[in-house]
Design an enzyme around this catalytic site. Sequence first.
Site, PDB file in Angstrom:
ATOM      1  N   ASN A  97      -7.596  -0.985  13.737  1.00  0.00           N
ATOM      2  CA  ASN A  97      -9.038  -1.114  13.501  1.00  0.00           C
ATOM      3  C   ASN A  97      -9.359  -2.350  12.655  1.00  0.00           C
ATOM      4  O   ASN A  97     -10.462  -2.472  12.130  1.00  0.00           O
ATOM      5  CB  ASN A  97      -9.575   0.154  12.829  1.00  0.00           C
ATOM      6  N   GLU A 145      -9.783  -0.522   4.743  1.00  0.00           N
ATOM      7  CA  GLU A 145     -10.333  -0.076   6.017  1.00  0.00           C
ATOM      8  C   GLU A 145     -11.647  -0.816   6.324  1.00  0.00           C
ATOM      9  O   GLU A 145     -12.230  -1.458   5.437  1.00  0.00           O
ATOM     10  CB  GLU A 145     -10.586   1.438   5.945  1.00  0.00           C
ATOM     11  N   ASP A 184       0.842  -1.197   0.000  1.00  0.00           N
ATOM     12  CA  ASP A 184       0.000   0.000   0.000  1.00  0.00           C
ATOM     13  C   ASP A 184       0.876   1.245   0.000  1.00  0.00           C
ATOM     14  O   ASP A 184       2.104   1.148   0.153  1.00  0.00           O
ATOM     15  CB  ASP A 184      -0.988  -0.014   1.184  1.00  0.00           C
ATOM     16  N   HIS A 202      -7.761  -3.153   9.865  1.00  0.00           N
ATOM     17  CA  HIS A 202      -7.496  -3.003   8.438  1.00  0.00           C
ATOM     18  C   HIS A 202      -6.329  -3.866   7.992  1.00  0.00           C
ATOM     19  O   HIS A 202      -5.467  -4.252   8.772  1.00  0.00           O
ATOM     20  CB  HIS A 202      -7.330  -1.537   8.018  1.00  0.00           C
TER      21      HIS A 202
HETATM   22  C1  GLP Z   1      -0.664   0.757   8.516  1.00  0.00           C
HETATM   23  C2  GLP Z   1      -0.396   0.161   7.122  1.00  0.00           C
HETATM   24  C3  GLP Z   1      -0.476  -1.331   7.106  1.00  0.00           C
HETATM   25  C4  GLP Z   1       0.170  -1.865   8.352  1.00  0.00           C
HETATM   26  C5  GLP Z   1      -0.694  -1.520   9.529  1.00  0.00           C
HETATM   27  C6  GLP Z   1      -0.123  -1.904  10.880  1.00  0.00           C
HETATM   28  O1  GLP Z   1      -1.631   1.769   8.457  1.00  0.00           O
HETATM   29  N1  GLP Z   1      -1.265   0.694   6.095  1.00  0.00           N
HETATM   30  O2  GLP Z   1       0.128  -1.846   5.943  1.00  0.00           O
HETATM   31  O3  GLP Z   1       0.313  -3.250   8.258  1.00  0.00           O
HETATM   32  O4  GLP Z   1      -1.101  -0.181   9.520  1.00  0.00           O
HETATM   33  O5  GLP Z   1       0.948  -1.097  11.239  1.00  0.00           O
HETATM   34  P1  GLP Z   1       1.938  -1.451  12.420  1.00  0.00           P
HETATM   35  O6  GLP Z   1       2.661  -2.661  12.002  1.00  0.00           O
HETATM   36  O7  GLP Z   1       2.862  -0.268  12.549  1.00  0.00           O
HETATM   37  O8  GLP Z   1       1.104  -1.670  13.631  1.00  0.00           O
END
Ligand code: GLP
Length: 245
Positions: A140, A147, A71, A142
């Site tokens: 959340n 989302e 992403d 996602h």
């Molecule tokens: C972000 C990214 C995701 C990621 C997730 C978790 O917003 N868009 O690709 O996997 O949230 O992030 P983290 O690993 O820092 O908790």
Amino acid sequence: MTEARRDPEVVPAAEWADEVTEALAARIAAQPDLVLCLPTGSTPEPIYERLPDALDRLGVSMARVTVVLLDEYLGLPAGHRIRCDSQLRRQLIDRLDAPPAAFLSFDVDGGDPAAACVAFDAEIAAIGGLDLVILGLGMNGHIGMNEPGTPTDASTRVIELTPSTMEAARQYGADPPPKYGVTLGMAEILAAREVWLLATGERKAAILREVLEGPVTADVPGSLLRGHPGLRVIADDAAADSLAG
Ligand code: GLP
């Protein structure tokens, strides 16, 4: 939907990054031309830190691997340190002895992000689809930037970020945070041959429980992965702490 719960592999926090790194290095050794979709964020960081050495120890490289970015934020200039393409280059790609055969990312600087999504999917289809998608888990629920409210057939597209995702981006260092992003779609993730969902830390315990033990629902996109026959969930003991077991 009545998909079975997917039991996670639970690893002590102190060993989690080493174990996942070894598993990924072994996966690359077994299939050197892997088409590998990778996330950014804090969860995979310790794996990326360890991967170059783990590959060296196995005597394999990523020279034939195609890396695909999961992403990307919109509205951040090229090279911004929080941009997902910059993060993945800095944390992994630039540290490999041999660069991957290709690094597919979204062309978000061309002014037409919707067209960039179509082009991105076409590039993936042209190389035969994704072998392995590695995913973090949003607070959340996602997946990538899919989302809450994302159905299983949502394709690669432009997304309006929720407040919690914007807040996470602000904490990563984008202030003001981006309001939009582009993400590999839920449909394209579910079409991958194999999916590894990673979750670490106490702060992911409640959402991991919803993902694995709550209803399979578009409101918690991570729960939709339970319908994938090639799903592995690899959690540390802190993230797995609230699971019924
Ligand atoms: C972000 C990214 C995701 C990621 C997730 C978790 O917003 N868009 O690709 O996997 O949230 O992030 P983290 O690993 O820092 O908790």
